[in-house]
Design an enzyme around this catalytic site. Structure first.
Site, PDB file in Angstrom:
ATOM      1  CB  CYS A  56      -3.618   3.063  -1.678  1.00 35.76           C
ATOM      2  SG  CYS A  56      -4.806   4.356  -1.307  1.00 35.76           S
ATOM      3  CG  ASP A  74      -0.076  -2.649   6.069  1.00 35.32           C
ATOM      4  OD1 ASP A  74      -1.093  -2.771   6.774  1.00 35.32           O
ATOM      5  OD2 ASP A  74      -0.046  -1.992   5.003  1.00 35.32           O
ATOM      6  CG  HIS A  86      -1.949   0.933   1.369  1.00 31.26           C
ATOM      7  ND1 HIS A  86      -1.739   2.247   1.702  1.00 31.26           N
ATOM      8  CD2 HIS A  86      -3.279   0.793   1.204  1.00 31.26           C
ATOM      9  CE1 HIS A  86      -2.918   2.869   1.734  1.00 31.26           C
ATOM     10  NE2 HIS A  86      -3.862   2.012   1.433  1.00 31.26           N
ATOM     11  CE  LYS A 115      -8.324   0.149   5.336  1.00 28.78           C
ATOM     12  NZ  LYS A 115      -7.047   0.045   4.621  1.00 28.78           N
ATOM     13  CD  GLN A 124      -7.460  -4.662   3.703  1.00 26.60           C
ATOM     14  OE1 GLN A 124      -8.450  -5.345   3.956  1.00 26.60           O
ATOM     15  NE2 GLN A 124      -7.564  -3.385   3.366  1.00 26.60           N
TER      16      GLN A 124
HETATM   17  C1  LIG Z   1      -6.053   0.717   4.445  1.00 26.98           C
HETATM   18  C2  LIG Z   1      -4.661   0.232   4.358  1.00 26.98           C
HETATM   19  C3  LIG Z   1      -3.598   1.028   4.792  1.00 26.98           C
HETATM   20  C4  LIG Z   1      -3.759   2.422   5.296  1.00 26.98           C
HETATM   21  O1  LIG Z   1      -4.685   2.531   6.299  1.00 26.98           O
HETATM   22  P1  LIG Z   1      -5.160   4.016   6.761  1.00 26.98           P
HETATM   23  O2  LIG Z   1      -6.287   3.739   7.666  1.00 26.98           O
HETATM   24  O3  LIG Z   1      -5.587   4.722   5.513  1.00 26.98           O
HETATM   25  O4  LIG Z   1      -4.002   4.642   7.384  1.00 26.98           O
HETATM   26  C5  LIG Z   1      -2.339   0.489   4.729  1.00 26.98           C
HETATM   27  N1  LIG Z   1      -2.142  -0.742   4.279  1.00 26.98           N
HETATM   28  C6  LIG Z   1      -3.138  -1.538   3.863  1.00 26.98           C
HETATM   29  C7  LIG Z   1      -2.847  -2.920   3.376  1.00 26.98           C
HETATM   30  C8  LIG Z   1      -4.430  -1.070   3.876  1.00 26.98           C
HETATM   31  O5  LIG Z   1      -5.423  -1.847   3.443  1.00 26.98           O
END
Ligand SMILES: *Cc1c(COP(=O)(O)O)cnc(C)c1O
Length: 420
Positions: free
Chosen positions: A374, A205, A128, A231, A208
């Site tokens: 993104c 990260d 991302h 999320k 998800q």
């Molecule tokens: C949504 C997302 C982000 C960023 O999250 P924010 O809430 O916009 O800071 C980073 N990495 C992944 C894989 C995402 O799905």
């Protein structure tokens, strides 16, 4: 079918999500944009409302009752998040605005002070933008350089390529647990173990994965992990960083201000203990408390159950998508049982623009994403400027998948007839 058949997980939880029960353009809403943000259960909405109606006050500052309640709620939420990810200590959880801010915190605090010219940062082609841009900013200042792990032929992470890139020069590996575009689940524990053999630190990260499966930071052995509250059934404006205690202790503050100090003099300050050292200024109190409510809610439903049910949805979604002529779904396919990937599908349909697909589906009440999600560098690798993406959560149903597939087929037929 038998009369005693258990209700699906979605049937049990849907009434907890008021927003799902509405019509869009005269059709029942089918919300398939959960990878962008999830919907919120009543428990979370009530926590926000209750806080502002009963407890609103600043934290950590006053001794009056409301401040004590606000502080208890805010710090209680930290305990909940710490338990949810199985952190060894509550001090290892830092509240941030979102996952992006959590990555920036590590980049500016650890990265700026530990990276040297020629040091290598390993990222993957499926990151991302939030896990690319902060490192670019820090690399420009420190002279660190990038290596990117490629994809396999089935568009999963190429572990062999990762093994060929890692070396004693690698100081950091930062990667996504579950790709928001490809849906693949990366073998993070294996990658972390290899990286640690070379003395490299690893940031995961988990944006998800955290909402969809049990996460245990100690079993994973990551150095840092980030997630966004919005999320995982929580509100916007709150996310968190998990970091190993010794690392967080050694890291300098990211931002200065109130709350993060123990003593301030005219020309220097003594910083506060963890976790306050990284939480300058009045935090997102209501949002943190509501994230705590989201964590309670998810735990109550059961992360194992959520993951198992989403595997069923994944198997069904992919089976249905396969029947659509001209469709190309990106990322590795799931097993017949829906294992090995997330309940999301990024796809293109030959000759039809992804935005046009999403616009037409919206007319049918179906909310899907279109664009680059993104992940522009990944889309360049895939050779398409944009994809459409349907991403599901545990409140979605097979019936919604059926309706989505019907709407998608009709949309494709419509565009085909216009093109002829
Ligand atoms: C949504 C997302 C982000 C960023 O999250 P924010 O809430 O916009 O800071 C980073 N990495 C992944 C894989 C995402 O799905």
């Amino acid at each position: 079918m038998t009369i005693t058949q258990e209700k699906t997980l979605a049937a049990q939880v849907r009434s907890d999500f008021p927003i799902l029960h509405q019509e869009v353009h005269g059709k029942p809403l089918i919300y398939f944009d959960n990878a962008a943000t999830s919907q919120k259960p009543l428990a979370v909405l009530n926590a926000l409302h209750h806080y502002y109606e009963q407890d609103n006050s600043n934290v950590h500052r006053a001794i009056h009752t409301l401040s004590a309640r606000a502080t208890e709620g805010y710090e209680g939420a930290r305990d909940k998040v710490a338990r949810f990810v199985n952190a060894a200590s509550r001090q290892e959880i830092i509240f941030t605005r979102n996952a992006s801010e959590a990555i920036n915190l590590v980049a500016y605090s650890w990265g700026l002070h530990n990276l040297q010219p020629g040091d290598e940062i390993i990222l993957t082609m499926m990151e991302h933008h939030s896990n690319i841009v902060p490192w670019q900013i820090v690399a420009q200042k420190t002279g660190a350089v990038f290596k990117y792990v490629q994809l396999t032929e089935t568009e999963a992470l190429d572990l062999e390529h990762f093994k060929s890139l890692i070396s004693p020069k690698t100081k950091l590996v930062s990667l996504v647990h579950v790709s928001n575009t490809l849906g693949c689940i990366n073998p993070v524990a294996e990658i972390i173990a290899i990286a640690h053999q070379y003395g490299a630190k690893v940031l995961i990260d988990a944006c998800q994965s955290m909402p969809h499966m049990p996460i245990d930071v100690q079993a994973m052995d990551c150095d840092w992990l980030v997630a966004s509250g919005h999320k995982m059934c929580g509100p916007t404006g709150i996310g968190f960083l998990y970091g190993k205690l010794d690392l967080l202790l050694a890291m300098p503050p990211f931002m200065g201000g109130g709350e993060m100090i123990s003593e301030v003099f005219l020309d220097y300050s003594i910083y506060g203990d963890l976790p306050q050292k990284f939480e300058a200024g009045t935090p997102a109190i209501a949002e943190a408390i509501a994230l705590g409510a989201a964590v309670d809610y998810l735990t109550g439903v059961g992360m194992d159950k959520i993951h198992a049910y989403e595997e069923e949805l994944t198997a069904y979604l992919f089976k249905q998508l396969r029947g659509i002529p001209g469709i190309r779904v990106y990322g590795p396919p799931p097993t017949a049982e829906g294992k090995g990937r997330a309940a999301l599908a990024s796809f293109t349909v030959e000759g039809i623009n992804a935005n046009d697909l999403a616009t037409m589906l919206d007319q049918e009440g179906v909310a899907i994403r279109s664009g680059n999600h993104c992940t522009q560098p990944l889309h360049r690798v895939l050779g398409v400027p944009s994809t459409a993406r349907a991403s599901l959560y545990f409140y979605n149903t097979r019936a919604e998948i059926d309706a989505f597939i019907v709407a998608l087929k009709e949309t494709i037929d419509f565009f085909r007839s216009v093109m002829e």
